[in-house]
Design a protein around this motif. Structure first.
Motif, PDB file in Angstrom:
ATOM      1  N   LEU A  18       0.939  -1.155   0.109  1.00 52.00           N
ATOM      2  CA  LEU A  18      -0.050   0.054   0.081  1.00 52.00           C
ATOM      3  C   LEU A  18       0.875   1.229  -0.106  1.00 52.00           C
ATOM      4  O   LEU A  18       1.989   1.204   0.309  1.00 52.00           O
ATOM      5  N   SER A  19       0.286   2.310  -0.248  1.00 45.02           N
ATOM      6  CA  SER A  19       1.195   3.519  -0.470  1.00 45.02           C
ATOM      7  C   SER A  19       1.377   4.124   0.840  1.00 45.02           C
ATOM      8  O   SER A  19       0.698   3.967   1.907  1.00 45.02           O
ATOM      9  N   GLU A  20       2.165   5.140   0.924  1.00 46.80           N
ATOM     10  CA  GLU A  20       2.591   5.864   2.312  1.00 46.80           C
ATOM     11  C   GLU A  20       1.489   6.488   2.811  1.00 46.80           C
ATOM     12  O   GLU A  20       1.133   6.560   3.969  1.00 46.80           O
ATOM     13  N   ASN A  21       0.678   7.219   2.025  1.00 48.91           N
ATOM     14  CA  ASN A  21      -0.618   7.859   2.670  1.00 48.91           C
ATOM     15  C   ASN A  21      -1.470   6.843   3.245  1.00 48.91           C
ATOM     16  O   ASN A  21      -2.220   7.228   4.273  1.00 48.91           O
ATOM     17  N   THR A  22      -1.854   5.870   2.467  1.00 48.92           N
ATOM     18  CA  THR A  22      -2.762   4.859   3.214  1.00 48.92           C
ATOM     19  C   THR A  22      -2.222   4.223   4.333  1.00 48.92           C
ATOM     20  O   THR A  22      -2.804   4.044   5.416  1.00 48.92           O
ATOM     21  N   ILE A  23      -0.855   3.852   4.316  1.00 45.10           N
ATOM     22  CA  ILE A  23      -0.176   3.143   5.515  1.00 45.10           C
ATOM     23  C   ILE A  23      -0.296   4.400   6.699  1.00 45.10           C
ATOM     24  O   ILE A  23      -0.536   4.104   7.668  1.00 45.10           O
TER      25      ILE A  23
END
Length: 296
Positions: A18-23
């Motif tokens: 998953l993307s950094e923003n989602t994490i």
């Protein structure tokens, strides 16, 4: 509790990609959940959590004035976390099971009219390296509909201007190929030839868009640039970093583009996510009718 959250975040990052923003979103949600359990419910282990405590947490968020969309997202994070614990055999049952997701009111995305897009793009015309860069970024976003975070991650290997497309890595590390028009190609060529070498200075990396220090431009940095350009263009609408992405999709559909093609270019897994833009176009048609029909 901290160890379990850390392990879950590592799993979502490495295994799920998953993307950094989602994490970051998962991390914030679970820390808030943990804080509530410890300080309100006096629970210090996740295996002691029951369905009622989670329901009370959702009521607590509602009382705090959190938006329905935020509460729904936090419940989704909690569910994913407890499901992970079951897979890892930390828990035997999921306390979040059978809890109904709060019904979120769907808000139509804010879009610019074609005339407003033209004004914004014209506002970024300039000869300074940063102005040439800003023009290239805006043209690219409106030409392709990619997310700002995806644009920031573009490297030299991702743009193929002679063939008229870019390669984009979206959510879940999924790759998509997106065509790009002549106007955006010219703006990018000018940036790559004239501005990027000056901005890069002595730095060496492959990221396309760089700040005045020569380092990779951030999503937050772009947002500041967009707000300033919007203000200078005299546009008073409330914008977000996704505004040009929303405008890209809406204007394509208004001009007869196929919904499936727009879905593919945006990188939406579910076409229902793309269908929101058809509602936007209908709303805009009603506005035009009300404004110009003599007997509206």
């Amino acid at each position: 509790m901290d160890t379990l959250i850390t392990d879950f975040i590592r799993y979502m990052k490495i295994e799920r990609g998953l993307s950094e923003n989602t994490i970051s979103s998962y991390q914030r949600d679970l820390k808030a959940y943990q804080h509530y359990l410890i300080h309100v419910e006096q629970i210090d282990t996740f295996d002691a959590v029951k369905r009622e405590e989670i329901r009370q947490f959702l009521y607590f968020l509602k009382d705090e004035g959190r938006a329905d969309t935020t509460i729904a997202r936090m419940l989704s994070s909690i569910r994913a976390f407890h499901q992970y614990q079951i897979r890892e055999q930390v828990l035997l049952h999921d306390p979040s099971d059978l809890i109904e997701m709060p019904k979120a009111q769907k808000k139509l995305p804010k879009v610019l009219s074609m005339e407003e897009v033209e004004v914004l793009l014209d506002q970024s015309n300039g000869t300074k390296p940063t102005e040439i860069r800003n023009k290239a970024m805006l043209e690219l976003l409106y030409a392709t509909g990619i997310r700002v975070s995806e644009m920031m991650d573009l490297t030299l290997d991702d743009i193929h201007l002679s063939m008229g497309f870019i390669r984009c890595i979206g959510k879940g590390n999924k790759e998509r190929i997106i065509p790009i028009g002549d106007t955006a190609i010219r703006a990018l060529e000018k940036y790559m030839q004239q501005a990027r070498p000056q901005l890069l200075k002595k730095n060496k990396h492959d990221f396309i868009f760089v700040n005045h220090y020569g380092k990779k431009l951030t999503r937050q940095g772009f947002w500041k640039i967009l707000k300033q350009l919007t203000k200078e263009a005299g546009i008073t609408k409330e914008l977000s970093p996704h505004t040009l992405r929303h405008s890209f999709a809406t204007h394509l559909l208004e001009n007869g583009a196929d919904l499936r093609a727009v879905q593919e270019m945006l990188g939406h897994v579910d076409i229902s996510t793309t269908q929101v833009y058809t509602h936007v176009t209908k709303t805009r048609l009603k506005d035009v009718y009300s404004q110009f029909h003599p007997r509206a």
